[in-house]
Design a protein around this motif. Sequence first.
Motif, PDB file in Angstrom:
ATOM      1  N   ASP A   1      31.868 -11.388 -16.745  1.00 23.48           N
ATOM      2  CA  ASP A   1      30.697 -11.974 -17.394  1.00 23.48           C
ATOM      3  C   ASP A   1      31.068 -13.075 -18.378  1.00 23.48           C
ATOM      4  O   ASP A   1      30.213 -13.792 -18.868  1.00 23.48           O
ATOM      5  CB  ASP A   1      29.901 -10.884 -18.121  1.00 23.48           C
ATOM      6  CG  ASP A   1      29.211  -9.962 -17.127  1.00 23.48           C
ATOM      7  OD1 ASP A   1      29.005 -10.378 -15.973  1.00 23.48           O
ATOM      8  OD2 ASP A   1      28.884  -8.831 -17.507  1.00 23.48           O
TER       9      ASP A   1
ATOM     10  N   ASP B   1      25.216 -15.202 -16.728  1.00 27.50           N
ATOM     11  CA  ASP B   1      23.962 -14.447 -16.820  1.00 27.50           C
ATOM     12  C   ASP B   1      23.622 -13.985 -15.404  1.00 27.50           C
ATOM     13  O   ASP B   1      22.925 -14.658 -14.659  1.00 27.50           O
ATOM     14  CB  ASP B   1      22.869 -15.351 -17.398  1.00 27.50           C
ATOM     15  CG  ASP B   1      21.528 -14.643 -17.525  1.00 27.50           C
ATOM     16  OD1 ASP B   1      21.426 -13.468 -17.097  1.00 27.50           O
ATOM     17  OD2 ASP B   1      20.586 -15.272 -18.032  1.00 27.50           O
ATOM     18  N   ARG B   2      24.164 -12.811 -15.009  1.00 24.50           N
ATOM     19  CA  ARG B   2      23.983 -12.315 -13.637  1.00 24.50           C
ATOM     20  C   ARG B   2      22.519 -12.024 -13.327  1.00 24.50           C
ATOM     21  O   ARG B   2      22.060 -12.223 -12.218  1.00 24.50           O
ATOM     22  CB  ARG B   2      24.813 -11.049 -13.407  1.00 24.50           C
ATOM     23  CG  ARG B   2      26.289 -11.294 -13.362  1.00 24.50           C
ATOM     24  CD  ARG B   2      27.048  -9.994 -13.063  1.00 24.50           C
ATOM     25  NE  ARG B   2      28.468 -10.171 -13.185  1.00 24.50           N
ATOM     26  CZ  ARG B   2      29.243 -10.648 -12.232  1.00 24.50           C
ATOM     27  NH1 ARG B   2      28.719 -11.010 -11.100  1.00 24.50           N
ATOM     28  NH2 ARG B   2      30.536 -10.767 -12.413  1.00 24.50           N
ATOM     29  N   GLU B   3      21.791 -11.524 -14.300  1.00 24.68           N
ATOM     30  CA  GLU B   3      20.405 -11.137 -14.073  1.00 24.68           C
ATOM     31  C   GLU B   3      19.552 -12.330 -13.649  1.00 24.68           C
ATOM     32  O   GLU B   3      18.701 -12.227 -12.777  1.00 24.68           O
ATOM     33  CB  GLU B   3      19.831 -10.498 -15.334  1.00 24.68           C
ATOM     34  CG  GLU B   3      18.438  -9.943 -15.140  1.00 24.68           C
ATOM     35  CD  GLU B   3      17.949  -9.196 -16.361  1.00 24.68           C
ATOM     36  OE1 GLU B   3      16.799  -9.423 -16.739  1.00 24.68           O
ATOM     37  OE2 GLU B   3      18.728  -8.393 -16.932  1.00 24.68           O
ATOM     38  N   ASN B   4      19.789 -13.472 -14.280  1.00 25.89           N
ATOM     39  CA  ASN B   4      18.989 -14.657 -13.988  1.00 25.89           C
ATOM     40  C   ASN B   4      19.698 -15.663 -13.089  1.00 25.89           C
ATOM     41  O   ASN B   4      19.125 -16.686 -12.734  1.00 25.89           O
ATOM     42  CB  ASN B   4      18.548 -15.338 -15.291  1.00 25.89           C
ATOM     43  CG  ASN B   4      17.631 -14.434 -16.088  1.00 25.89           C
ATOM     44  OD1 ASN B   4      16.652 -13.923 -15.560  1.00 25.89           O
ATOM     45  ND2 ASN B   4      17.958 -14.209 -17.350  1.00 25.89           N
ATOM     46  N   GLY B   5      20.956 -15.379 -12.747  1.00 23.90           N
ATOM     47  CA  GLY B   5      21.686 -16.254 -11.836  1.00 23.90           C
ATOM     48  C   GLY B   5      22.087 -17.580 -12.448  1.00 23.90           C
ATOM     49  O   GLY B   5      21.962 -18.626 -11.811  1.00 23.90           O
ATOM     50  N   HIS B   6      22.581 -17.554 -13.703  1.00 21.98           N
ATOM     51  CA  HIS B   6      22.993 -18.784 -14.374  1.00 21.98           C
ATOM     52  C   HIS B   6      24.414 -18.643 -14.895  1.00 21.98           C
ATOM     53  O   HIS B   6      24.831 -17.565 -15.313  1.00 21.98           O
ATOM     54  CB  HIS B   6      22.107 -19.108 -15.581  1.00 21.98           C
ATOM     55  CG  HIS B   6      20.650 -19.154 -15.295  1.00 21.98           C
ATOM     56  ND1 HIS B   6      20.087 -20.035 -14.414  1.00 21.98           N
ATOM     57  CD2 HIS B   6      19.620 -18.420 -15.793  1.00 21.98           C
ATOM     58  CE1 HIS B   6      18.778 -19.848 -14.380  1.00 21.98           C
ATOM     59  NE2 HIS B   6      18.467 -18.861 -15.191  1.00 21.98           N
TER      60      HIS B   6
ATOM     61  N   ASP C   1      22.976 -23.131 -11.971  1.00 18.52           N
ATOM     62  CA  ASP C   1      22.326 -22.031 -11.256  1.00 18.52           C
ATOM     63  C   ASP C   1      23.214 -21.595 -10.108  1.00 18.52           C
ATOM     64  O   ASP C   1      23.685 -22.424  -9.324  1.00 18.52           O
ATOM     65  CB  ASP C   1      20.961 -22.478 -10.712  1.00 18.52           C
ATOM     66  CG  ASP C   1      19.977 -22.720 -11.841  1.00 18.52           C
ATOM     67  OD1 ASP C   1      20.090 -22.066 -12.887  1.00 18.52           O
ATOM     68  OD2 ASP C   1      19.073 -23.561 -11.658  1.00 18.52           O
TER      69      ASP C   1
ATOM     70  N   ASP D   1      24.248 -18.168  -7.198  1.00 20.94           N
ATOM     71  CA  ASP D   1      23.891 -16.907  -6.564  1.00 20.94           C
ATOM     72  C   ASP D   1      24.937 -15.895  -6.930  1.00 20.94           C
ATOM     73  O   ASP D   1      26.122 -16.119  -6.695  1.00 20.94           O
ATOM     74  CB  ASP D   1      23.844 -17.056  -5.026  1.00 20.94           C
ATOM     75  CG  ASP D   1      22.705 -17.915  -4.579  1.00 20.94           C
ATOM     76  OD1 ASP D   1      21.646 -17.894  -5.234  1.00 20.94           O
ATOM     77  OD2 ASP D   1      22.858 -18.630  -3.562  1.00 20.94           O
TER      78      ASP D   1
END
Length: 189
Positions: free
Chosen positions: A129, A156-161, A186, A188
Amino acid sequence: MELRTLFQSIAGAIRSREGSAASIPASRFPERILNLPSGTDTSDATAAPDDVLSGKTAYAGGKKITGAIPVRQAAVITPGAVEQTAAAAGTYAAGDVRVAGDGNLVPAHIKSGVSIFGVTGELPGISSDSPAVSGNGRAYYSGLTAQVRPVEAVLDRENGHLLVKFNIYATYSSTRAEGSGTFQIDIDV
């Protein structure tokens, strides 16, 4: 051929078809011939409706039967996240049942260590992270010097950033300016 021999031959043929051995008077030939079974003997046939295609008929066991095997028409199966049945057991495929392919299903497009339909990925992923960032950049233009240094990267894995924070230093003649910023990529994950 003599008439007596002819009648004996006819009687013998009738007895053979009937499976009998009794004497037959010539006067009964027409009646006995009309009662002879015709066509193929299906009394020993073992086919059942589940052995014949739906909508087709056949003769078995001395009876006419109508088929019950479902017929699947030609189809294209597109792979997805859940298992699909291309041709169920007990069905007949009336045409090609094909599985769609996709030219993008290659190792370079799949995350390393992940296998999709037998293709194992080679695409390196971001493993933490807080990915490491390093390096700096410097630019010169007519007395202006600018330098960029990355400070931190946060995934930011949750939002893909992927957020990258950096500091900027600039000097012009004897004037110095400092600043900081963040840019977002951005991705994946």
